[in-house]
Design a protein around this motif. Structure first.
Motif, PDB file in Angstrom:
ATOM      1  N   UNK A 118      33.520  57.628  24.406  1.00  0.00           N
ATOM      2  CA  UNK A 118      32.089  57.361  24.264  1.00  0.00           C
ATOM      3  C   UNK A 118      31.786  55.875  24.412  1.00  0.00           C
ATOM      4  N   UNK A 119      32.661  55.014  23.899  1.00  0.00           N
ATOM      5  CA  UNK A 119      32.410  53.580  24.038  1.00  0.00           C
ATOM      6  C   UNK A 119      33.001  53.022  25.324  1.00  0.00           C
ATOM      7  N   UNK A 120      33.372  53.901  26.230  1.00  0.00           N
ATOM      8  CA  UNK A 120      33.770  53.558  27.606  1.00  0.00           C
ATOM      9  C   UNK A 120      35.105  52.844  27.716  1.00  0.00           C
ATOM     10  N   UNK A 138      30.187  50.911  18.419  1.00  0.00           N
ATOM     11  CA  UNK A 138      29.185  50.949  19.486  1.00  0.00           C
ATOM     12  C   UNK A 138      27.912  50.207  19.070  1.00  0.00           C
ATOM     13  N   UNK A 139      27.460  50.410  17.841  1.00  0.00           N
ATOM     14  CA  UNK A 139      26.261  49.730  17.355  1.00  0.00           C
ATOM     15  C   UNK A 139      26.485  48.226  17.215  1.00  0.00           C
ATOM     16  N   UNK A 140      27.654  47.833  16.728  1.00  0.00           N
ATOM     17  CA  UNK A 140      27.968  46.420  16.606  1.00  0.00           C
ATOM     18  C   UNK A 140      28.042  45.784  17.998  1.00  0.00           C
ATOM     19  N   UNK A 141      28.607  46.505  18.948  1.00  0.00           N
ATOM     20  CA  UNK A 141      28.669  46.006  20.324  1.00  0.00           C
ATOM     21  C   UNK A 141      27.288  45.773  20.914  1.00  0.00           C
ATOM     22  N   UNK A 142      26.367  46.713  20.687  1.00  0.00           N
ATOM     23  CA  UNK A 142      24.998  46.559  21.198  1.00  0.00           C
ATOM     24  C   UNK A 142      24.304  45.392  20.502  1.00  0.00           C
ATOM     25  N   UNK A 143      24.502  45.254  19.194  1.00  0.00           N
ATOM     26  CA  UNK A 143      23.834  44.168  18.474  1.00  0.00           C
ATOM     27  C   UNK A 143      24.400  42.796  18.828  1.00  0.00           C
ATOM     28  N   UNK A 148      25.423  42.075  22.026  1.00  0.00           N
ATOM     29  CA  UNK A 148      25.170  41.751  23.420  1.00  0.00           C
ATOM     30  C   UNK A 148      25.539  42.784  24.458  1.00  0.00           C
ATOM     31  N   UNK A 149      26.154  43.895  24.071  1.00  0.00           N
ATOM     32  CA  UNK A 149      26.419  44.946  25.059  1.00  0.00           C
ATOM     33  C   UNK A 149      25.097  45.558  25.496  1.00  0.00           C
ATOM     34  N   UNK A 185      30.205  49.932  30.911  1.00  0.00           N
ATOM     35  CA  UNK A 185      31.245  49.116  30.276  1.00  0.00           C
ATOM     36  C   UNK A 185      30.683  48.423  29.044  1.00  0.00           C
ATOM     37  N   UNK A 186      31.367  48.586  27.909  1.00  0.00           N
ATOM     38  CA  UNK A 186      30.922  47.998  26.643  1.00  0.00           C
ATOM     39  C   UNK A 186      32.062  47.156  26.057  1.00  0.00           C
ATOM     40  N   UNK A 187      32.273  45.943  26.573  1.00  0.00           N
ATOM     41  CA  UNK A 187      33.453  45.168  26.153  1.00  0.00           C
ATOM     42  C   UNK A 187      33.427  44.747  24.689  1.00  0.00           C
ATOM     43  N   UNK A 188      32.272  44.445  24.140  1.00  0.00           N
ATOM     44  CA  UNK A 188      32.222  44.015  22.737  1.00  0.00           C
ATOM     45  C   UNK A 188      32.503  45.186  21.798  1.00  0.00           C
TER      46      UNK A 188
END
Length: 114
Positions: free
Chosen positions: A26-28, A88-93, A95-96, A102-105
């Motif tokens: 899910x987080x790629x 996933x939420x931390x990654x979006x917050x 900068x993803x 692709x969600x590197x953070x």
């Protein structure tokens, strides 16, 4: 009582094995890297367990030799379970981009937590 503890551990392993791989996808995380993520756990145990054992054998705390390490380990486990669950939420917050495959953070937070 020993069997009850073992049953709880087995339930935890069953949940981890059945739900963690779909969450990794899910987080790629690329499919070929998913197996390397599963290697993080035994490799970290190979390094961390002897170090914790060494220091706990020499601990002279008034709470005992093992209790401080058990409490500290439980606290760290609670933090990393939070990191894994909300990677996933931390990654979006941080900068993803939403909708970008692709969600590197998020991957970095997940791997650090795992």
């Amino acid at each position: 009582m020993v069997s009850a503890i073992a049953a709880g551990i087995q339930f935890g392993w069953a949940l981890q094995l059945s739900l963690l791989t779909p969450y990794v996808q899910l987080i790629s995380v690329p499919h070929q890297w998913a197996s390397f993520i599963w290697l993080c756990d035994p490799l970290s145990g190979l390094v961390v367990q002897p170090i914790v054992g060494y220091y706990s054998d020499r601990c002279t705390s008034r709470f005992g030799r093992r209790r401080p390490f058990i409490v500290g380990g439980a606290f760290l486990v609670a933090i990393v379970v939070f990191l894994i669950g909300y990677a996933a939420d931390i990654g979006v917050s941080t900068g993803d981009k939403i909708g970008v495959p692709r969600k590197p953070r998020a991957i970095a937070v997940f791997v650090f937590g795992f």
